[in-house]
Scaffold this active site. Sequence first.
Site, short mmCIF file in Angstrom:
data_model
loop_
_atom_site.label_atom_id
_atom_site.label_comp_id
_atom_site.label_asym_id
_atom_site.label_seq_id
_atom_site.Cartn_x
_atom_site.Cartn_y
_atom_site.Cartn_z
N ILE A 8 -12.65 11.60 -20.70
CA ILE A 8 -11.92 10.56 -21.39
C ILE A 8 -11.70 10.90 -22.85
CG2 ILE A 8 -12.48 8.70 -19.83
CD1 ILE A 8 -14.92 8.19 -21.45
N ARG A 9 -11.83 12.16 -23.16
CA ARG A 9 -11.52 12.58 -24.53
C ARG A 9 -10.01 12.64 -24.66
NH1 ARG A 9 -14.14 18.14 -24.93
NH2 ARG A 9 -13.07 18.23 -22.97
N LEU A 47 -19.65 11.07 -17.41
CA LEU A 47 -19.16 10.33 -18.57
C LEU A 47 -19.18 11.28 -19.75
CD1 LEU A 47 -21.22 7.08 -17.96
CD2 LEU A 47 -18.82 7.50 -17.35
N GLU A 48 -18.02 11.55 -20.31
CA GLU A 48 -17.92 12.54 -21.37
C GLU A 48 -17.38 11.93 -22.65
OE1 GLU A 48 -15.73 16.05 -20.34
OE2 GLU A 48 -16.15 17.01 -22.24
N CYS A 49 -18.12 12.15 -23.72
CA CYS A 49 -17.68 11.82 -25.07
C CYS A 49 -17.34 10.34 -25.23
CB CYS A 49 -16.50 12.72 -25.46
SG CYS A 49 -16.27 12.85 -27.24
#
Length: 124
Positions: A8-9, A47-49
């Site tokens: 979701i970056r 879940l990223e960033c």
Amino acid sequence: EIVDIKDIREEDEYGGFKKQGKTAAAAHQILVDAEKVEASGAFAVTLECIPSELATEITEKLSVPTIGIGAGPNCDAQWLVMHDLLGLNESAPSFVKRYANLAVEVRRAFSAYVEEVATGKFPL
């Protein structure tokens, strides 16, 4: 079985990445998306960033494991890209902890190799 990587970056105008989910509306949408991924049959969600508070909330609401990368300490598991961990990239996201700086060693090794081939020291 599938695992969804909630990358979701959002790339900014300088080619870097910025944390997502900082507003209430954006955080809500990420939570909704994570719930949809779980409902689709994923066995885990990465879940990223995102802010650690949001990652904690998502982890508590989902029944599948969450895997965090730049999402704080409260996900069910953590991962870090090998090239970032080893310092093989010139740059890395702000949440990365480098445990080595192997890019320097790799460049040194290749330079030595090229030099030895050029001067006839290698191959023997």
